[in-house]
Motif scaffolding. Structure first.
Motif, PDB file in Angstrom:
ATOM      1  N   GLU A 214       6.161 -14.825  -2.391  1.00  0.00           N
ATOM      2  CA  GLU A 214       5.999 -15.398  -3.797  1.00  0.00           C
ATOM      3  C   GLU A 214       6.153 -14.578  -4.812  1.00  0.00           C
ATOM      4  N   GLN A 215       6.162 -13.452  -4.451  1.00  0.00           N
ATOM      5  CA  GLN A 215       6.386 -12.491  -5.779  1.00  0.00           C
ATOM      6  C   GLN A 215       4.978 -12.507  -6.651  1.00  0.00           C
ATOM      7  N   LEU A 216       3.717 -12.402  -5.771  1.00  0.00           N
ATOM      8  CA  LEU A 216       2.755 -12.781  -6.667  1.00  0.00           C
ATOM      9  C   LEU A 216       2.003 -11.176  -7.310  1.00  0.00           C
ATOM     10  N   PHE A 217       2.674 -10.209  -6.896  1.00  0.00           N
ATOM     11  CA  PHE A 217       2.150  -8.932  -7.393  1.00  0.00           C
ATOM     12  C   PHE A 217       3.499  -7.933  -7.298  1.00  0.00           C
ATOM     13  N   ASP A 218       3.070  -6.578  -7.698  1.00  0.00           N
ATOM     14  CA  ASP A 218       4.061  -5.848  -7.980  1.00  0.00           C
ATOM     15  C   ASP A 218       4.077  -4.471  -7.239  1.00  0.00           C
ATOM     16  N   TYR A 219       2.709  -4.247  -6.686  1.00  0.00           N
ATOM     17  CA  TYR A 219       2.739  -2.899  -6.025  1.00  0.00           C
ATOM     18  C   TYR A 219       1.601  -2.923  -4.910  1.00  0.00           C
ATOM     19  N   VAL A 220       2.240  -2.497  -3.761  1.00  0.00           N
ATOM     20  CA  VAL A 220       1.574  -2.251  -2.540  1.00  0.00           C
ATOM     21  C   VAL A 220       0.651  -1.324  -2.547  1.00  0.00           C
ATOM     22  N   ARG A 221      -0.633  -1.522  -2.345  1.00  0.00           N
ATOM     23  CA  ARG A 221      -1.775  -0.364  -2.437  1.00  0.00           C
ATOM     24  C   ARG A 221      -1.888   0.183  -1.110  1.00  0.00           C
ATOM     25  N   SER A 222      -1.482  -0.253  -0.033  1.00  0.00           N
ATOM     26  CA  SER A 222      -1.987   0.364   1.415  1.00  0.00           C
ATOM     27  C   SER A 222      -1.585   1.663   1.560  1.00  0.00           C
ATOM     28  N   ALA A 223      -2.484   2.242   2.290  1.00  0.00           N
ATOM     29  CA  ALA A 223      -2.390   3.772   2.777  1.00  0.00           C
ATOM     30  C   ALA A 223      -1.899   3.719   4.047  1.00  0.00           C
ATOM     31  N   VAL A 224      -1.214   4.894   4.598  1.00  0.00           N
ATOM     32  CA  VAL A 224      -0.585   4.942   5.674  1.00  0.00           C
ATOM     33  C   VAL A 224      -1.521   4.852   6.944  1.00  0.00           C
ATOM     34  N   THR A 225      -2.888   5.616   6.387  1.00  0.00           N
ATOM     35  CA  THR A 225      -3.925   5.700   7.115  1.00  0.00           C
ATOM     36  C   THR A 225      -4.579   4.540   7.584  1.00  0.00           C
ATOM     37  N   HIS A 226      -4.477   3.409   6.900  1.00  0.00           N
ATOM     38  CA  HIS A 226      -5.091   2.134   6.905  1.00  0.00           C
ATOM     39  C   HIS A 226      -4.200   1.118   7.631  1.00  0.00           C
ATOM     40  N   THR A 227      -2.889   1.264   7.521  1.00  0.00           N
ATOM     41  CA  THR A 227      -2.004   0.265   7.855  1.00  0.00           C
ATOM     42  C   THR A 227      -0.983   0.424   9.066  1.00  0.00           C
ATOM     43  N   GLY A 228      -1.629   1.187  10.120  1.00  0.00           N
ATOM     44  CA  GLY A 228      -0.916   1.386  11.420  1.00  0.00           C
ATOM     45  C   GLY A 228       0.046   2.455  11.221  1.00  0.00           C
ATOM     46  N   GLY A 229      -0.007   3.358  10.221  1.00  0.00           N
ATOM     47  CA  GLY A 229       1.023   4.617  10.255  1.00  0.00           C
ATOM     48  C   GLY A 229       2.137   4.421   9.442  1.00  0.00           C
ATOM     49  N   ILE A 230       2.930   5.522   9.550  1.00  0.00           N
ATOM     50  CA  ILE A 230       4.091   5.286   8.970  1.00  0.00           C
ATOM     51  C   ILE A 230       5.290   4.062   9.206  1.00  0.00           C
ATOM     52  N   SER A 231       5.357   4.077  10.700  1.00  0.00           N
ATOM     53  CA  SER A 231       6.111   3.086  11.343  1.00  0.00           C
ATOM     54  C   SER A 231       5.926   1.825  10.493  1.00  0.00           C
ATOM     55  N   ALA A 232       4.711   1.244  10.415  1.00  0.00           N
ATOM     56  CA  ALA A 232       4.257   0.003  10.100  1.00  0.00           C
ATOM     57  C   ALA A 232       4.220  -0.247   8.612  1.00  0.00           C
ATOM     58  N   LEU A 233       3.640   1.059   7.726  1.00  0.00           N
ATOM     59  CA  LEU A 233       3.828   0.723   6.323  1.00  0.00           C
ATOM     60  C   LEU A 233       5.287   0.841   5.707  1.00  0.00           C
ATOM     61  N   LYS A 234       6.214   1.517   6.561  1.00  0.00           N
ATOM     62  CA  LYS A 234       7.642   1.570   6.087  1.00  0.00           C
ATOM     63  C   LYS A 234       8.243   0.221   6.339  1.00  0.00           C
ATOM     64  N   LYS A 235       7.940  -0.618   7.175  1.00  0.00           N
ATOM     65  CA  LYS A 235       8.279  -1.971   7.479  1.00  0.00           C
ATOM     66  C   LYS A 235       7.796  -2.949   6.466  1.00  0.00           C
ATOM     67  N   ILE A 236       6.467  -2.690   6.033  1.00  0.00           N
ATOM     68  CA  ILE A 236       6.075  -3.611   4.817  1.00  0.00           C
ATOM     69  C   ILE A 236       6.627  -3.150   3.739  1.00  0.00           C
ATOM     70  N   LEU A 237       6.945  -1.798   3.181  1.00  0.00           N
ATOM     71  CA  LEU A 237       7.536  -1.634   1.954  1.00  0.00           C
ATOM     72  C   LEU A 237       9.010  -2.018   1.915  1.00  0.00           C
ATOM     73  N   GLU A 238       9.769  -1.849   3.219  1.00  0.00           N
ATOM     74  CA  GLU A 238      11.115  -2.377   3.217  1.00  0.00           C
ATOM     75  C   GLU A 238      10.982  -4.141   2.954  1.00  0.00           C
TER      76      GLU A 238
END
Ligand code: GCO
Ligand code: MG
Length: 412
Positions: free
Chosen positions: A286-310
């Protein structure tokens, strides 16, 4: 290339850190950050008891398969403890793969999409003059973007302002409220939203008058407002052109940002306490925000955060990865490699670690003219000195919490 050894290393140089160290049968070492501020030992137990025994003998090249195996075979999904543990394994495996390839990790993530990462630091002060000094100090250190947190008249101690935060008292010492305070019980802070809402716009007005319109300014609401209060703050800050307003409402209610969004064009950032894509599903769609604040450390690592960011990229939402000192140098390095590679990089939070921490973790990143770069050593570019780490045993520490004037516990 198989995993031969898996060790969980707990150290407390300037603060507590949990690191997973994987060693392959051919001697490559991979590091992953598993630090969950104030709840560190829960992740240590999760790793020790339930993950380390499963890693011995696995093919170190199988990053995605290992991620899926750890996530799905646990049956119990999500949650900060589980996802920090999985993150540590994921990052350590990426570190190993990049070392095996003889490349800095960002090359395996698609290569550099930019020459460096714009970073922001934390300026703060109880009074406006202290705050101005802190902004100047950050500018002198090269910061081109600055978060502004200020004391509120009538409140003794609040988030973002160290209770002893006078520059005089801390000469030469970086403000660092981020360590959960060492001690057996969380420190109590006080809170009053009406006073805060009245005061903050006056501070931003003063900062803009003093430092001009160019500098990107950020602010962290740290989950304290109701949606309508947050909407009011966003609106009252519009004249001061914020880069973002962070965590304006408690993060678990994604719908709350709909109301905030209807009322303000101040950009919004949220998600440092999130741990999977599901926490972002509605926010992104819904484009309710502009910036994803997650850290790699708390979001399942690079593999998972990369998917979220994509996923976020399809909706023009950018990265704003969490980078306080409770993200270890290993976690920071992972963020820098990922941030350099993705297309939708926004900004990187960067508080600097203390000297003791830097002696435990040697690092290859560079910090020049307000920009970070992870460096070009193979892997993450971080090494852990186990003997040095052993000098600093774990110390119980808790994040503070909040009470209103009548004693009610409030969000911190
Ligand atoms: C930030 C965060 C931190 C958190 C801390 C909790 O924006 O940097 O809000 O200040 O409070 O990381 O562990
Ligand atoms: Mg924050």
């Amino acid at each position: 290339m198989r995993i031969d050894r898996a060790e969980v290393i707990v150290t407390s140089p300037d603060r507590n850190f949990v690191t997973l160290k994987l060693t392959t049968d051919d001697g490559l070492i991979g590091l992953g950050d598993a630090t969950l501020n104030g709840r560190e030992l829960a992740v240590v137990a999760y790793l020790h008891e339930h993950v380390v025994p499963l890693l011995i003998g696995i093919d170190a090249h199988k990053i995605e398969d290992t991620w899926q195996f750890l996530y799905r075979s646990a049956y119990w999904r999500r949650g900060p403890v589980t996802m920090a543990a999985i993150a540590a394994v994921d990052v350590a495996l990426w570190d190993i793969k990049a070392k095996a390839a003889g490349m800095p990790l960002y090359q395996l993530l698609g290569g550099a999409s930019r020459t460096g990462l714009l970073a922001y630091g934390h300026a703060s002060g109880k009074s406006t003059s202290e705050l101005f000094d802190s902004v100047r100090k950050h500018q002198a250190e090269g910061y081109k973007a600055i978060r502004i947190q200020t004391g509120v008249p009538g409140l003794k101690s609040i988030y973002g302002i160290a209770s002893n935060a006078t520059l005089e008292g801390n000469e030469g010492k970086r403000y660092d409220h981020e360590p959960a305070q060492r001690g057996a019980f969380p420190a109590e802070e006080d809170w009053d939203t009406r006073s805060y809402l009245r005061h903050v716009p006056t501070v931003f007005e003063a900062v803009r008058n003093e430092f001009g319109p160019e500098i990107p300014l950020l602010h962290d609401g740290h989950h304290r407002m109701t949606p309508i209060q947050a909407a009011k703050l966003g609106k009252s800050l519009e004249p001061y052109d914020l880069f973002w307003l962070e965590d304006c409402t408690p993060a678990e209610n994604q719908e709350a940002l709909r109301l905030v969004r209807q009322h303000t064009t101040t950009p919004l950032a949220i998600g440092e306490v999130f741990n999977t894509v599901w926490d972002y599903q509605q926010l992104i769609r819904e484009q309710l925000f502009d910036y994803v604040r997650s850290a790699v450390t708390h979001t399942g690592g690079i593999s998972a955060l990369k998917k979220i960011l994509e996923y976020a990229a399809q909706y023009q939402v950018k990265s704003g990865m969490h980078g306080p000192t409770d993200i270890s140098p290993v976690g920071m390095a992972a963020a820098m490699h990922l941030g350099l590679a993705i297309h939708n990089f926004g900004i990187q939070e960067y508080m600097q670690h203390g000297e003791k921490t830097n002696a435990v973790f040697s690092q290859s990143f560079t910090w020049n003219d307000g920009m970070l770069h992870p460096g070009n050593k193979p892997g993450l570019g971080v090494e852990l000195d186990v003997d040095e780490a052993g000098r600093y045993p774990y110390e119980t520490a808790y994040l503070p919490y909040n009470r209103l004037a009548d004693g009610t516990v409030h969000d911190w």
